[in-house]
Design an enzyme around this catalytic site. Structure first.
Site, PDB file in Angstrom:
ATOM      1  N   GLU A   1     -25.309  -0.193  56.081  1.00 20.06           N
ATOM      2  CA  GLU A   1     -25.321  -1.615  56.468  1.00 20.06           C
ATOM      3  C   GLU A   1     -24.787  -1.844  57.874  1.00 20.06           C
ATOM      4  OE1 GLU A   1     -24.585  -0.445  53.503  1.00 20.06           O
ATOM      5  OE2 GLU A   1     -25.238  -1.814  51.917  1.00 20.06           O
TER       6      GLU A   1
ATOM      7  N   GLU B   1     -25.231   1.038  45.941  1.00 20.92           N
ATOM      8  CA  GLU B   1     -24.287   0.158  45.224  1.00 20.92           C
ATOM      9  C   GLU B   1     -24.734  -0.067  43.771  1.00 20.92           C
ATOM     10  OE1 GLU B   1     -24.466  -2.730  48.508  1.00 20.92           O
ATOM     11  OE2 GLU B   1     -22.272  -2.772  48.394  1.00 20.92           O
TER      12      GLU B   1
ATOM     13  N   ALA C   1     -30.811  -3.641  49.870  1.00 23.73           N
ATOM     14  CA  ALA C   1     -31.237  -5.030  49.670  1.00 23.73           C
ATOM     15  C   ALA C   1     -32.539  -5.206  50.450  1.00 23.73           C
ATOM     16  CB  ALA C   1     -30.170  -5.970  50.211  1.00 23.73           C
TER      17      ALA C   1
ATOM     18  N   GLY D   1     -27.494  -1.419  49.220  1.00 25.22           N
ATOM     19  CA  GLY D   1     -27.504  -2.001  47.884  1.00 25.22           C
ATOM     20  C   GLY D   1     -28.028  -1.017  46.836  1.00 25.22           C
TER      21      GLY D   1
HETATM   22  C1  3H9 Z   1     -27.956  -4.030  52.013  1.00 23.74           C
HETATM   23  O1  3H9 Z   1     -28.295  -3.253  51.185  1.00 23.74           O
HETATM   24  C2  3H9 Z   1     -26.928  -5.106  51.794  1.00 23.74           C
HETATM   25  C3  3H9 Z   1     -26.123  -4.889  50.533  1.00 23.74           C
HETATM   26  O2  3H9 Z   1     -25.021  -4.044  50.778  1.00 23.74           O
HETATM   27  C4  3H9 Z   1     -25.481  -6.161  50.037  1.00 23.74           C
HETATM   28  C5  3H9 Z   1     -26.343  -7.249  49.560  1.00 23.74           C
HETATM   29  C6  3H9 Z   1     -25.573  -8.351  48.903  1.00 23.74           C
HETATM   30  N1  3H9 Z   1     -35.788  -4.156  53.198  1.00 23.74           N
HETATM   31  O3  3H9 Z   1     -38.309   2.968  57.981  1.00 23.74           O
HETATM   32  P1  3H9 Z   1     -39.663   3.091  57.423  1.00 23.74           P
HETATM   33  C7  3H9 Z   1     -39.618  -1.351  55.199  1.00 23.74           C
HETATM   34  S1  3H9 Z   1     -28.633  -4.032  53.555  1.00 23.74           S
HETATM   35  C8  3H9 Z   1     -37.040  -4.511  53.488  1.00 23.74           C
HETATM   36  O4  3H9 Z   1     -40.805   3.045  58.386  1.00 23.74           O
HETATM   37  P2  3H9 Z   1     -39.035   5.767  56.598  1.00 23.74           P
HETATM   38  C9  3H9 Z   1     -39.814  -1.099  56.684  1.00 23.74           C
HETATM   39  O5  3H9 Z   1     -39.725  -2.293  57.407  1.00 23.74           O
HETATM   40  C10 3H9 Z   1     -29.859  -2.772  53.483  1.00 23.74           C
HETATM   41  N2  3H9 Z   1     -37.947  -3.671  54.042  1.00 23.74           N
HETATM   42  O6  3H9 Z   1     -39.816   4.403  56.518  1.00 23.74           O
HETATM   43  C11 3H9 Z   1     -41.208  -0.504  56.710  1.00 23.74           C
HETATM   44  O7  3H9 Z   1     -42.118  -1.551  56.603  1.00 23.74           O
HETATM   45  P3  3H9 Z   1     -43.526  -1.492  57.346  1.00 23.74           P
HETATM   46  C12 3H9 Z   1     -29.288  -1.406  53.563  1.00 23.74           C
HETATM   47  C13 3H9 Z   1     -37.553  -2.431  54.290  1.00 23.74           C
HETATM   48  O8  3H9 Z   1     -39.571   6.609  55.516  1.00 23.74           O
HETATM   49  C14 3H9 Z   1     -41.255   0.300  55.428  1.00 23.74           C
HETATM   50  O9  3H9 Z   1     -40.226  -0.230  54.593  1.00 23.74           O
HETATM   51  N3  3H9 Z   1     -30.347  -0.453  53.674  1.00 23.74           N
HETATM   52  C15 3H9 Z   1     -36.248  -2.000  54.011  1.00 23.74           C
HETATM   53  O10 3H9 Z   1     -39.007   6.271  57.999  1.00 23.74           O
HETATM   54  C16 3H9 Z   1     -41.037   1.775  55.612  1.00 23.74           C
HETATM   55  O11 3H9 Z   1     -39.820   1.951  56.328  1.00 23.74           O
HETATM   56  C17 3H9 Z   1     -30.840  -0.071  54.843  1.00 23.74           C
HETATM   57  O12 3H9 Z   1     -30.401  -0.498  55.879  1.00 23.74           O
HETATM   58  C18 3H9 Z   1     -35.342  -2.916  53.442  1.00 23.74           C
HETATM   59  N4  3H9 Z   1     -34.081  -2.577  53.123  1.00 23.74           N
HETATM   60  O13 3H9 Z   1     -37.512   5.409  56.270  1.00 23.74           O
HETATM   61  C19 3H9 Z   1     -31.972   0.928  54.804  1.00 23.74           C
HETATM   62  N5  3H9 Z   1     -36.135  -0.699  54.377  1.00 23.74           N
HETATM   63  O14 3H9 Z   1     -44.250  -0.342  56.740  1.00 23.74           O
HETATM   64  C20 3H9 Z   1     -33.027   0.564  55.781  1.00 23.74           C
HETATM   65  C21 3H9 Z   1     -37.333  -0.336  54.845  1.00 23.74           C
HETATM   66  O15 3H9 Z   1     -44.127  -2.819  57.034  1.00 23.74           O
HETATM   67  N6  3H9 Z   1     -34.177   1.426  55.702  1.00 23.74           N
HETATM   68  N7  3H9 Z   1     -38.198  -1.361  54.810  1.00 23.74           N
HETATM   69  O16 3H9 Z   1     -43.203  -1.317  58.817  1.00 23.74           O
HETATM   70  C22 3H9 Z   1     -34.222   2.678  56.218  1.00 23.74           C
HETATM   71  O17 3H9 Z   1     -33.254   3.204  56.728  1.00 23.74           O
HETATM   72  C23 3H9 Z   1     -35.537   3.404  56.174  1.00 23.74           C
HETATM   73  O18 3H9 Z   1     -36.552   2.443  56.014  1.00 23.74           O
HETATM   74  C24 3H9 Z   1     -35.678   4.448  55.039  1.00 23.74           C
HETATM   75  C25 3H9 Z   1     -37.142   4.955  55.012  1.00 23.74           C
HETATM   76  C26 3H9 Z   1     -34.742   5.612  55.346  1.00 23.74           C
HETATM   77  C27 3H9 Z   1     -35.362   3.854  53.716  1.00 23.74           C
END
Ligand code: 3H9
Length: 692
Positions: free
Chosen positions: A128, A108, A66, A105
């Site tokens: 999450e 999902e 999400a 998400g």
């Molecule tokens: C969810 O899904 C809830 C659902 O179950 C239910 C809903 C009803 N959103 O980490 P990075 C940005 S909860 C917005 O440096 P990497 C991050 O801020 C979500 N922005 O890169 C950064 O921005 P900036 C569950 C996001 O290659 C840029 O992307 N998912 C999100 O080292 C690059 O990120 C998670 O918790 C996001 N979801 O790692 C996954 N994710 O460049 C969270 C990232 O401006 N994300 N950004 O600083 C991660 O674990 C890592 O970002 C990922 C990439 C592994 C994807």
């Protein structure tokens, strides 16, 4: 190819419809992505020429979850559940094509497809829990239907990213296709599904694995018990577990409702708000306003470390782990051998636990060059001095280093307190000098305080920030001041803890309050672990602190079974009547009237001055932003992530409340509690630290 909206395309290849998302950086499920997905699937389903639908993403990853930035704001466009319903009810088979990370998400969404294909480098997970949440779009109900209850419990409570091979083995991915050929592979897979007329299986209908766990509550109880320590204080793991229980005990739609309720409970609570803040704070800390991303960096192909003691050895291991050769220097042969021996032993212990192969151990050791000659550092691109924490010794080392290091080499001093500018001043190139404050054990702890001197060049800062990431650290740039950010604030807490035990509390009271707050241990248990006699000199002892008195009584901490606590043979701690007596006696001699001290006072006296000191640090510009301070405390001192770090927590309590207490303590207890001007101003203006 037809654009559905700015982030979604739909095209038809033969009889396969291909929905392509392109919403950098991570294809998060923003309103635009949800709208695009719904529009594209509607189009694909309506298109008579389309027999099956592939969902694929451009850029570095499949949908990573999400869009966390939208949380807490009014929702626009279709909900994720609306989109999932369209996909899951598609009369045509849907295939999710996965590269990068299918997370939260994102996974999902893939779980409402009929099939999932992936490249071998892909990963999948429901992380999450790490932002204080649970998979709120059916993940907790669908995942156990594929991977079984035990595996699902592990995945949702750790948030682990499961590599493609393992995901394939557990049935989460149906097929792995050649790296770099995801699109072709997924289309070929879709064609086969159509040609073979495979059934439209839905994950929600697979009941066998959840039924197998029905009537066995012991599975959940055993899981809770085994992880109690890890989950201490956190709400999200328990809600995740309850969701998996619901998947086992309730029909699918009822399970979804239970999941929603438990999700909302977390979403509206302060823990998830704190954990989401920390997620972004950590990324923010990497950004230095006057050192833009495109600042040139210095290639670091070889590192020198001066000192092969505990710190030097740990620091060297970080670089060896990342494949960067290290030359390590010690003045005496025996110390050099001992230091190198400890590095080898650490690696071999890791190998024994199965986390490294013997081959890896040898490869890492082969990158290490021990030497007793400083001249051996002449070809290093970065040299980190990790000798004794004494200004005179450090100055001596840097004077020599200045003559040996090649031009442009980064000269770093590993120090917890000392003035980096004074050290830089003995060299002819202060612009190349920076402080690195690694935390012990340096090969394990994630935090690295990088200390910017007055003259440190931007290239050096940019290089060290990037290099920190390469070696797996979370770098925070701080300014020169005694103890930098972390230890400077810690001193506030330590001082109050020492005062509190004289005024009426006991060490175990202070420790219990701070442990219950969520810290890994209190200051007295910590002292016992580290050894009370660190820095204590029997020749100069003068019974001037309780700790000194205890050392004089040969109470040295855990290592000899007695310190602030008494220890049994298994190192279980018990309050010590001897220590109680020592404290009472000590207070009496100093005419300190002991009184009843409440847990609330312990908490406020130990933590509010930290918030106040953090404000002073900000005021003086020694940290760039309040959230950097929080990142220091979470990664370096075990501050519970669910309260966001001291600065976030201070705001949660209310800065006005913190200030009012500081003023009261100031009046009653003296200048240790003098409120910072910034705190006063923010409260007067009704602002928070981010407006500082
Ligand atoms: C969810 O899904 C809830 C659902 O179950 C239910 C809903 C009803 N959103 O980490 P990075 C940005 S909860 C917005 O440096 P990497 C991050 O801020 C979500 N922005 O890169 C950064 O921005 P900036 C569950 C996001 O290659 C840029 O992307 N998912 C999100 O080292 C690059 O990120 C998670 O918790 C996001 N979801 O790692 C996954 N994710 O460049 C969270 C990232 O401006 N994300 N950004 O600083 C991660 O674990 C890592 O970002 C990922 C990439 C592994 C994807």
């Amino acid at each position: 190819m037809a654009a559905i909206n700015a982030v979604t395309d739909f095209s038809v290849e033969g009889d396969i419809g291909v929905v392509t998302l392109n919403s950098p950086p991570v294809n998060a499920l923003s309103a635009a992505v949800r709208e695009g997905l719904q529009g594209a699937f509607d189009a694909a389903i309506a298109d008579a020429a389309v027999k099956a639908i592939v969902l694929i993403c451009d850029g570095k990853t499949f949908i990573a979850g999400a869009d966390i930035t939208e949380f807490g704001k009014a929702m626009t466009g279709p909900s994720l559940q609306d989109v999932q319903n369209v996909i899951e009810n598609s009369p045509k088979p849907v295939i999710a094509a996965i590269h990068g990370t299918a997370l939260g998400g994102g996974l999902e969404v893939a779980l409402v497809a009929n099939y999932r294909v992936a490249v071998p480098s892909a990963k999948a997970g429901l992380p999450e829990v790490n932002i204080g949440l649970l998979p709120g779009a059916g993940g907790t109900q669908r995942l156990p239907r594929i991977v079984g209850v035990e595996k699902a419990l592990e995945m949702v409570t750790t948030g682990q990213h499961v590599p493609a091979k393992a995901a394939h083995a557990m049935g989460l991915f149906d097929e792995l296709v050649e790296e770099g050929k995801l699109r072709e592979g997924a289309i070929a897979f879709a064609k086969a599904v159509v040609a073979e007329n495979r059934p439209l299986k839905k994950v929600r209908d697979l009941n066998e694995k959840v039924e197998a766990a029905r009537g066995k509550p012991e599975i959940f109880e055993a899981f809770r018990k085994a992880n109690a320590k890890k989950f201490r204080g956190f709400m999200a793991p328990e809600n995740n577990i309850k969701c998996i229980e619901a998947a086992v005990n309730l029909p699918f739609d009822e399970g979804l409702k239970a999941e929603r309720k438990l999700f909302m409970e977390l979403m509206t609570g302060s823990q998830s708000a704190a954990q989401r803040y920390v997620f972004f704070a950590e990324r923010q800390a990497a950004k230095i306003p006057d050192v833009p991303d495109d600042t040139p960096t210095i290639p670091v192909k070889k590192v020198g470390v001066i000192g092969a003691g505990t710190m030097g050895g740990g620091i060297a291991m970080n670089f060896l782990n990342a494949g960067i050769p290290v030359t390590i220097i010690e003045a005496k042969q025996e110390n050099l051998e001992r230091g190198v021996g400890i590095i080898r032993k650490n690696y071999e212990n890791t190998a024994k636990k199965g986390r490294l192969t013997q081959d890896d151990v040898e490869k890492r050791m082969a990158l290490l060059t021990p030497s007793m000659e400083m001249e051996a550092l002449a070809d290093c691109d970065m040299i980190i001095e990790a000798v004794f924490e004494l200004m005179e010794i450090k100055k001596e080392v840097f004077t020599k280093l200045d003559k040996i290091a090649k031009p442009g080499a980064i000269l770093a001093t590993n120090t917890s307190y000392l003035d980096v500018d004074a050290i830089a001043a003995v060299t002819s190139r202060p612009e190349s000098v920076i402080g690195t404050h690694f935390f012990s054990p340096a090969n394990v702890m994630r935090l690295l305080e990088l200390v910017r001197g007055d003259k440190t060049s931007k290239d050096v800062i940019a290089t060290c920030m990037k290099l920190s990431k390469t070696i797996g650290k979370v770098p925070v740039l701080v300014g020169v001041c005694y103890g930098f950010v972390g230890n400077r604030m810690l001193a506030q807490r330590q001082r109050e803890a020492q005062k509190l035990i004289l005024e009426g509390a006991m060490p175990w009271d202070v420790d219990r309050v701070l442990y219950d707050f969520g810290l890994p241990m209190g200051p007295f248990a910590m002292s016992d672990l580290a050894g009370l006699d660190i820095g204590w000199d029997p020749a100069k002892t003068s019974s001037s602190t309780v700790r000194e008195v205890l050392c004089e009584m040969d109470r040295r901490g855990q290592k000899n079974g007695k310190g602030f606590y008494d220890y049994d043979e298994n190192r279980n701690a018990k309050p010590s009547p001897v220590v109680e007596e020592v404290i009472r006696d000590f207070a009496e001699k100093r005419q300190i009237q002991r009184r009843e001290i409440t847990d609330q006072e312990i908490l406020e006296r130990c933590l509010y001055p930290m918030v106040n000191e953090g404000a002073k640090i900000l005021e003086e510009g020694k940290a760039i932003r309040a959230s950097d301070i929080d990142i220091v405390w979470i990664n370096g001192y075990g501050w519970p992530v669910y309260s966001g770090g001291p600065m976030f927590w201070g705001e949660l309590v209310g800065l006005d409340k913190v200030l009012a207490k500081m003023k009261q303590f100031h009046a009653e207890l003296g200048d240790d509690f003098k409120p910072s001007a910034l705190l006063e101003r923010l409260v007067a203006e009704g602002k928070g630290f981010k407006d500082a």
